[in-house]
Structures are given as C-alpha cells and as structure tokens.
Motif scaffolding. Structure first.
Motif, PDB file in Angstrom:
ATOM      1  N   GLY A  59       0.810  -1.217   0.000  1.00  0.00           N
ATOM      2  CA  GLY A  59       0.000   0.000   0.000  1.00  0.00           C
ATOM      3  C   GLY A  59       0.836   1.257   0.000  1.00  0.00           C
ATOM      4  O   GLY A  59       0.407   2.295  -0.523  1.00  0.00           O
ATOM      5  N   ALA A  60       2.044   1.183   0.569  1.00  0.00           N
ATOM      6  CA  ALA A  60       2.933   2.345   0.557  1.00  0.00           C
ATOM      7  C   ALA A  60       3.548   2.572  -0.813  1.00  0.00           C
ATOM      8  O   ALA A  60       3.860   3.710  -1.187  1.00  0.00           O
ATOM      9  N   LEU A  61       3.703   1.494  -1.591  1.00  0.00           N
ATOM     10  CA  LEU A  61       4.331   1.612  -2.908  1.00  0.00           C
ATOM     11  C   LEU A  61       3.347   2.079  -3.973  1.00  0.00           C
ATOM     12  O   LEU A  61       3.722   2.818  -4.893  1.00  0.00           O
ATOM     13  N   VAL A  62       2.104   1.636  -3.880  1.00  0.00           N
ATOM     14  CA  VAL A  62       1.093   2.002  -4.881  1.00  0.00           C
ATOM     15  C   VAL A  62       0.357   3.241  -4.378  1.00  0.00           C
ATOM     16  O   VAL A  62      -0.413   3.172  -3.420  1.00  0.00           O
ATOM     17  N   ARG A 113     -12.804   0.830  16.484  1.00  0.00           N
ATOM     18  CA  ARG A 113     -13.102   2.016  17.278  1.00  0.00           C
ATOM     19  C   ARG A 113     -14.112   1.663  18.354  1.00  0.00           C
ATOM     20  O   ARG A 113     -14.642   0.573  18.383  1.00  0.00           O
ATOM     21  N   GLY A 114     -14.387   2.631  19.235  1.00  0.00           N
ATOM     22  CA  GLY A 114     -15.402   2.435  20.260  1.00  0.00           C
ATOM     23  C   GLY A 114     -14.850   2.446  21.665  1.00  0.00           C
ATOM     24  O   GLY A 114     -15.606   2.600  22.625  1.00  0.00           O
ATOM     25  N   ALA A 115     -13.508   2.265  21.785  1.00  0.00           N
ATOM     26  CA  ALA A 115     -12.899   2.270  23.118  1.00  0.00           C
ATOM     27  C   ALA A 115     -12.294   3.620  23.451  1.00  0.00           C
ATOM     28  O   ALA A 115     -11.653   3.777  24.485  1.00  0.00           O
ATOM     29  N   GLY A 116     -12.493   4.610  22.570  1.00  0.00           N
ATOM     30  CA  GLY A 116     -11.964   5.951  22.815  1.00  0.00           C
ATOM     31  C   GLY A 116     -10.585   6.186  22.245  1.00  0.00           C
ATOM     32  O   GLY A 116     -10.099   7.315  22.237  1.00  0.00           O
ATOM     33  N   ARG A 117      -9.942   5.127  21.783  1.00  0.00           N
ATOM     34  CA  ARG A 117      -8.625   5.268  21.182  1.00  0.00           C
ATOM     35  C   ARG A 117      -8.483   4.293  20.022  1.00  0.00           C
ATOM     36  O   ARG A 117      -9.197   3.288  19.948  1.00  0.00           O
ATOM     37  N   VAL A 118      -7.551   4.599  19.135  1.00  0.00           N
ATOM     38  CA  VAL A 118      -7.330   3.803  17.930  1.00  0.00           C
ATOM     39  C   VAL A 118      -5.837   3.533  17.799  1.00  0.00           C
ATOM     40  O   VAL A 118      -5.012   4.416  18.032  1.00  0.00           O
ATOM     41  N   ARG A 119      -5.494   2.311  17.427  1.00  0.00           N
ATOM     42  CA  ARG A 119      -4.084   1.960  17.284  1.00  0.00           C
ATOM     43  C   ARG A 119      -3.562   2.343  15.910  1.00  0.00           C
ATOM     44  O   ARG A 119      -4.225   2.105  14.888  1.00  0.00           O
ATOM     45  N   LEU A 120      -2.376   2.939  15.898  1.00  0.00           N
ATOM     46  CA  LEU A 120      -1.657   3.216  14.667  1.00  0.00           C
ATOM     47  C   LEU A 120      -0.533   2.206  14.513  1.00  0.00           C
ATOM     48  O   LEU A 120       0.102   1.811  15.495  1.00  0.00           O
ATOM     49  N   MET A 121      -0.288   1.794  13.267  1.00  0.00           N
ATOM     50  CA  MET A 121       0.867   0.950  12.968  1.00  0.00           C
ATOM     51  C   MET A 121       1.766   1.721  12.021  1.00  0.00           C
ATOM     52  O   MET A 121       1.332   2.144  10.944  1.00  0.00           O
ATOM     53  N   GLU A 122       3.015   1.921  12.458  1.00  0.00           N
ATOM     54  CA  GLU A 122       3.985   2.682  11.668  1.00  0.00           C
ATOM     55  C   GLU A 122       5.137   1.785  11.254  1.00  0.00           C
ATOM     56  O   GLU A 122       5.685   1.040  12.070  1.00  0.00           O
ATOM     57  N   ILE A 123       5.471   1.834   9.978  1.00  0.00           N
ATOM     58  CA  ILE A 123       6.728   1.276   9.484  1.00  0.00           C
ATOM     59  C   ILE A 123       7.580   2.485   9.156  1.00  0.00           C
ATOM     60  O   ILE A 123       7.349   3.156   8.140  1.00  0.00           O
ATOM     61  N   PRO A 124       8.510   2.853  10.041  1.00  0.00           N
ATOM     62  CA  PRO A 124       9.197   4.143   9.934  1.00  0.00           C
ATOM     63  C   PRO A 124       9.778   4.402   8.545  1.00  0.00           C
ATOM     64  O   PRO A 124      10.471   3.563   7.984  1.00  0.00           O
TER      65      PRO A 124
END
Length: 232
Positions: free
Chosen positions: A105-108, A178-189
C-alpha cells in the motif's frame, strides 16, 4: 469485554484464561491470544484446552471475542480455567502477509478499495489505472523493503485525533477498530503510517521473499494485486 493480549504482543502463543461464556459451539474468555476476523485478516485457529478452535470472530459488543469450536466439541464450564493456544505457524504467516500489504500500500499511490489476508496469499484492491501496476517493478521494490529490515511499531491516538487526520485511514472499505476511545496506529518508519488493529511482524525481514502472483481487474475502480510467499 475481553482483554486482547495480541494487541500488545502478537508473538504470544498461549495464555491462561477464565471462561466467561459458553453456548452452542462458542466460547468467550476473559482474555485471549486469538485474533478475531477483521480488517481483512482471517481469524485465528488453535485450541482451548483439548477442543479445537476452527475460527475466531468478533461479537456484537466492543472487544467481545467469539472462539468457534469444532462441531461436537465439549464446552468448558463458565468459570473454568483453560489454556488458550493459537496455531502459531498459521498466525505467523498471516502476520507476515499483513505486514507485506502495508508495504504494498505504501508503494502504490492510489486509494485502497479492499483487501484480504489468508494464510497462503493476500491482496489489495486499488483505484488505479491498470497500466500503472507493473508486476516486475512492484515485486522488486517490495522485496527491497522487506530486505531493508524495517521495524513496525504501534502507538495510540484518540478517536477525535483520528477524525482530524483522515489520511491515516488507508482502506476505504475497512474501518479501523473504534469504540474504546482510542485507535491503534501501525507505523513502518519511513514507509507507512496508518490506523490498523491487525497483527504484524517485528521486522520486515521476517516476511521473507514475496512474489506478485497476479494483477487483474476486478471492476472499474478495483485493480487487484495478489501477493504470496516466493517459492525458493
């Protein structure tokens, strides 16, 4: 609510848990290492005690996880202490392919209209012209990212912060948990950053060599790129 242990440690293969619900062939636990179907990623299989878990699904309530036992398996009693253990070899393949889709997804550079992760292959659909997807080029660039040894890392933001940063939702057809007040981000630096609740490897080299096995049109706005592990 079930404590989702895989969110903090996707390498955790088993845990001790208490049965909080049991009906038909469904078991609910107070804590689990089993990832439920979602975000395009297949649900985990494995065992609870001596019973086989064929699939794992989300329930109707927030962070409710339903462990689907094989037909005819005896149900543990509510309150019983059990060992929950995933099929690790299968989970690790799913983790490798899920991380690979982040690289793809990062390449396209195009909107992602859909995707799916199975244990032997995975795909993303893009709203893009077919001629811009060149198999040999994509495969070479993907494997360069794999070999670079990037280390994915997780962080958290609030629902309000996500609403203000819509670019963090990359897949048009799948909303992040969603729904717990926070959302997780996943980063590939240096490569990718997006909201994602799935499981990922700690280093892209774990993915192994990839093959772009197919690029085909699935409609006017859907060009599908399918990945698999390269045969060595």
């Amino acid at each position: 609510m079930t404590s989702l242990l895989f969110r903090d440690d996707p390498y955790l293969k088993s845990c001790q848990a208490t049965v909080v619900g049991a009906r038909d062939n469904i078991v609910e636990l107070d804590r689990t290492v089993f990832y439920p179907l979602g975000g395009g990623q297949a649900g985990d299989s494995g065992r609870i005690g001596e019973a086989r878990v064929l699939d794992t699904r989300k329930g109707e309530r927030e962070e409710q996880v339903l462990h689907c036992l094989e037909p005819g398996a005896p149900l543990p009693a509510v309150g019983a202490q059990v060992t929950a253990e995933i099929d690790w070899a299968r989970r690790h393949r799913l983790m490798r392919l899920h991380t690979a889709l982040h690289l793809l997804g990062a390449l396209v550079r195009a909107p992602v209209t859909g995707g799916r992760i199975q244990e032997d292959k995975a795909h993303l659909d893009f709203d893009i012209e077919m001629e811009k997807l060149v198999k040999e080029d994509l495969e070479a660039r993907l494997n360069a990212l794999v070999e670079a040894g990037h280390g994915p890392r997780a962080s958290w933001i609030t629902d309000a912060e996500l609403d203000a940063r819509r670019e963090l939702v990359k897949t048009m057809s799948v909303a992040p948990p969603r729904g717990a007040g926070r959302v997780r981000l996943m980063e590939i630096p240096g490569v990718d950053l997006q909201a994602c609740g799935g499981t990922h490897v700690a280093n892209t080299r774990e993915i192994g060599r990839l093959a772009v096995v197919r690029i085909r049109s699935e409609g006017k706005r859907n060009k599908r790129v399918t990945l698999a592990f390269a045969v060595t």
